[in-house]
Design an enzyme around this catalytic site. Structure first.
Site, PDB file in Angstrom:
ATOM      1  N   LYS A  38      77.202 -14.207-107.065  1.00 56.57           N
ATOM      2  CA  LYS A  38      75.783 -13.918-107.251  1.00 56.57           C
ATOM      3  C   LYS A  38      74.892 -14.982-106.621  1.00 56.57           C
ATOM      4  O   LYS A  38      73.689 -14.795-106.495  1.00 56.57           O
ATOM      5  CB  LYS A  38      75.447 -13.751-108.736  1.00 56.57           C
ATOM      6  CG  LYS A  38      75.554 -15.013-109.565  1.00 56.57           C
ATOM      7  CD  LYS A  38      75.138 -14.727-110.987  1.00 56.57           C
ATOM      8  CE  LYS A  38      75.146 -15.981-111.840  1.00 56.57           C
ATOM      9  NZ  LYS A  38      74.657 -15.726-113.194  1.00 56.57           N
ATOM     10  N   ASP A  39      75.482 -16.105-106.192  1.00 59.74           N
ATOM     11  CA  ASP A  39      74.730 -17.164-105.518  1.00 59.74           C
ATOM     12  C   ASP A  39      74.546 -16.897-104.030  1.00 59.74           C
ATOM     13  O   ASP A  39      73.817 -17.634-103.367  1.00 59.74           O
ATOM     14  CB  ASP A  39      75.434 -18.510-105.678  1.00 59.74           C
ATOM     15  CG  ASP A  39      75.210 -19.125-107.048  1.00 59.74           C
ATOM     16  OD1 ASP A  39      74.449 -18.560-107.834  1.00 59.74           O
ATOM     17  OD2 ASP A  39      75.821 -20.178-107.318  1.00 59.74           O
ATOM     18  N   ARG A  53      65.400 -11.599-114.489  1.00 59.15           N
ATOM     19  CA  ARG A  53      66.151 -10.409-114.912  1.00 59.15           C
ATOM     20  C   ARG A  53      66.431 -10.437-116.403  1.00 59.15           C
ATOM     21  O   ARG A  53      66.227  -9.438-117.113  1.00 59.15           O
ATOM     22  CB  ARG A  53      67.478 -10.342-114.129  1.00 59.15           C
ATOM     23  CG  ARG A  53      68.425  -9.242-114.618  1.00 59.15           C
ATOM     24  CD  ARG A  53      69.805  -9.406-113.987  1.00 59.15           C
ATOM     25  NE  ARG A  53      70.434 -10.658-114.367  1.00 59.15           N
ATOM     26  CZ  ARG A  53      71.096 -10.859-115.497  1.00 59.15           C
ATOM     27  NH1 ARG A  53      71.197  -9.899-116.395  1.00 59.15           N
ATOM     28  NH2 ARG A  53      71.644 -12.039-115.763  1.00 59.15           N
ATOM     29  N   ARG A  54      66.915 -11.562-116.897  1.00 59.96           N
ATOM     30  CA  ARG A  54      67.208 -11.669-118.325  1.00 59.96           C
ATOM     31  C   ARG A  54      65.939 -11.587-119.152  1.00 59.96           C
ATOM     32  O   ARG A  54      65.872 -10.872-120.160  1.00 59.96           O
ATOM     33  CB  ARG A  54      67.948 -12.980-118.602  1.00 59.96           C
ATOM     34  CG  ARG A  54      69.371 -12.987-118.080  1.00 59.96           C
ATOM     35  CD  ARG A  54      70.006 -14.364-118.163  1.00 59.96           C
ATOM     36  NE  ARG A  54      71.410 -14.328-117.742  1.00 59.96           N
ATOM     37  CZ  ARG A  54      72.052 -15.356-117.215  1.00 59.96           C
ATOM     38  NH1 ARG A  54      71.431 -16.514-117.035  1.00 59.96           N
ATOM     39  NH2 ARG A  54      73.326 -15.242-116.856  1.00 59.96           N
ATOM     40  N   ARG A  60      66.172 -24.939-116.643  1.00 57.47           N
ATOM     41  CA  ARG A  60      67.179 -25.159-115.615  1.00 57.47           C
ATOM     42  C   ARG A  60      68.187 -26.151-116.151  1.00 57.47           C
ATOM     43  O   ARG A  60      68.013 -26.736-117.198  1.00 57.47           O
ATOM     44  CB  ARG A  60      66.525 -25.700-114.340  1.00 57.47           C
ATOM     45  CG  ARG A  60      66.048 -24.614-113.377  1.00 57.47           C
ATOM     46  CD  ARG A  60      66.045 -25.147-111.944  1.00 57.47           C
ATOM     47  NE  ARG A  60      67.392 -25.477-111.520  1.00 57.47           N
ATOM     48  CZ  ARG A  60      67.676 -26.226-110.448  1.00 57.47           C
ATOM     49  NH1 ARG A  60      66.694 -26.750-109.733  1.00 57.47           N
ATOM     50  NH2 ARG A  60      68.916 -26.465-110.112  1.00 57.47           N
ATOM     51  N   ARG A  95      72.050 -26.771-120.910  1.00 53.59           N
ATOM     52  CA  ARG A  95      71.428 -25.621-121.563  1.00 53.59           C
ATOM     53  C   ARG A  95      71.928 -25.454-123.008  1.00 53.59           C
ATOM     54  O   ARG A  95      71.151 -25.152-123.910  1.00 53.59           O
ATOM     55  CB  ARG A  95      71.694 -24.352-120.750  1.00 53.59           C
ATOM     56  CG  ARG A  95      71.054 -24.402-119.375  1.00 53.59           C
ATOM     57  CD  ARG A  95      71.160 -23.089-118.643  1.00 53.59           C
ATOM     58  NE  ARG A  95      70.702 -23.241-117.258  1.00 53.59           N
ATOM     59  CZ  ARG A  95      70.258 -22.248-116.501  1.00 53.59           C
ATOM     60  NH1 ARG A  95      70.204 -21.030-116.988  1.00 53.59           N
ATOM     61  NH2 ARG A  95      69.881 -22.461-115.261  1.00 53.59           N
ATOM     62  N   CYS A 110      63.445 -13.093-104.888  1.00 58.35           N
ATOM     63  CA  CYS A 110      64.149 -13.984-105.823  1.00 58.35           C
ATOM     64  C   CYS A 110      63.555 -13.938-107.225  1.00 58.35           C
ATOM     65  O   CYS A 110      64.159 -14.445-108.160  1.00 58.35           O
ATOM     66  CB  CYS A 110      64.154 -15.411-105.297  1.00 58.35           C
ATOM     67  SG  CYS A 110      62.521 -16.132-105.132  1.00 58.35           S
TER      68      CYS A 110
END
Length: 321
Positions: free
Chosen positions: A77-78, A125-126, A143, A149, A235
């Protein structure tokens, strides 16, 4: 011949690379792991301002081109959806759990979080899909690597959302309070899959990597990324997709679901499509056409034309899982 594998220095990246290295060693190859620092690893700026997830991939790709490494391992996904000149994704190993996972204080599930709870996520998206559930949650843009996190939970935020695959690979699934059903939260295109890349003219390395490729995973992520490419999702565009290969009486088929949402979660489109697994690219693009025809461009930053080589996947702000 020793295969030199390039990796980012994060715990997750080195763990993922270690899995690929172990598979190559088991096949009889000598392997050396080479750590590469990327721009995304040395700045705290939002990734959307740095050009998307290409900031994680570009340094590894430079190392491939200049001969410092023979192989690069990426979270799929990167990677930008456009092909990279001179390089090829020689293997996509079997996918790990593609779902998103909630890690909340006091072991709470999503439905148990009180109204006004703060959820940390750097992913549009989340955030969009969580907002669409109407649970009264607040959000904080965050981030940092997985450990950073997780340290925020109960201190700076009430919960964070991370990719289940990253936690699985790190052996940290015990912190998960709920795996989010794709009915609620569709993952980023390619989430849970790795891309093993090398130079397209390096026939010996391509041959060495070929046994690592999983055809079902490749078909599924090909469909997801084809949708993303056709949508030209910027993005910051909240786009999720999940394709699965299932057996049918006429052979393997792809069943694909996707969502395009507004950032605030007020509007979303959810569509699905099924077709032969060997037509994965067509299925992804056809589903994208359905979204465009149904007005996806009116609610999110998606465009109607073929993407250029500078386009990046929508999951750019999700790179630290």
């Amino acid at each position: 011949m020793t295969l030199r594998i390039g990796t980012r220095r994060s715990a997750l990246a080195t763990t993922q690379t270690g899995h690929v290295a172990d598979a190559l060693r088991a096949a009889g190859h000598d392997v050396e792991i080479v750590e590469i620092t990327t721009e995304g690893d040395v700045t705290s700026a939002p990734l959307s301002l740095l050009g998307g997830t290409g900031v994680f991939a570009s340094a590894l790709r430079h190392a491939l081109r200049d001969g410092r490494v023979d192989v690069a391992v990426h979270s799929l996904k990167d990677l930008p959806t456009a092909p990279e000149q001179g390089l090829t994704i020689a293997a996509i190993p079997p996918r790990v759990d593609p779902r998103d996972s909630l890690v909340a204080r006091d072991g709470l599930t999503l439905g148990e979080l009180p109204e006004g709870s703060v959820v940390g996520t750097g992913s549009p998206r989340r955030r969009a899909q969580l907002a669409a559930l109407g649970l009264g949650l607040d959000f904080r843009d965050i981030r940092g690597n997985v450990g950073r996190r997780l340290d925020m939970v109960g201190r700076e935020v009430d919960a964070v959302v991370l990719a289940a695959a990253g936690l699985t690979r790190l052996g940290m699934t015990d912190v998960v309070t709920e795996h989010l059903d794709p009915i609620q939260m569709l993952p980023a295109p390619g989430q849970g899959a790795l891309a093993v890349e090398c130079r397209e003219d390096d026939e010996a390395t391509i041959a060495a990597l070929a046994p690592l490729d999983d055809p079902d995973t490749r078909a599924a992520v090909t469909a997801e990324r084809a949708l993303l490419a056709r949508l030209e999702a910027g993005c910051a565009a909240p786009v999720g997709a999940l394709a699965e290969v299932v057996d049918d009486v006429d052979g393997a088929v792809i069943s694909m679901r996707a969502v395009v949402a507004s950032f605030d979660g007020e509007h979303d489109l959810r569509r699905s499509l099924t077709g032969p697994a060997h037509e994965a690219d067509r299925i992804g693009r056809e589903l994208a056409e359905i979204f465009l025809a149904d007005g996806a461009g009116d609610i999110a930053d998606v465009g109607p034309t073929t993407p250029s080589s500078t386009d990046h996947p929508t999951s750019s702000t999700e790179s630290a899982q």
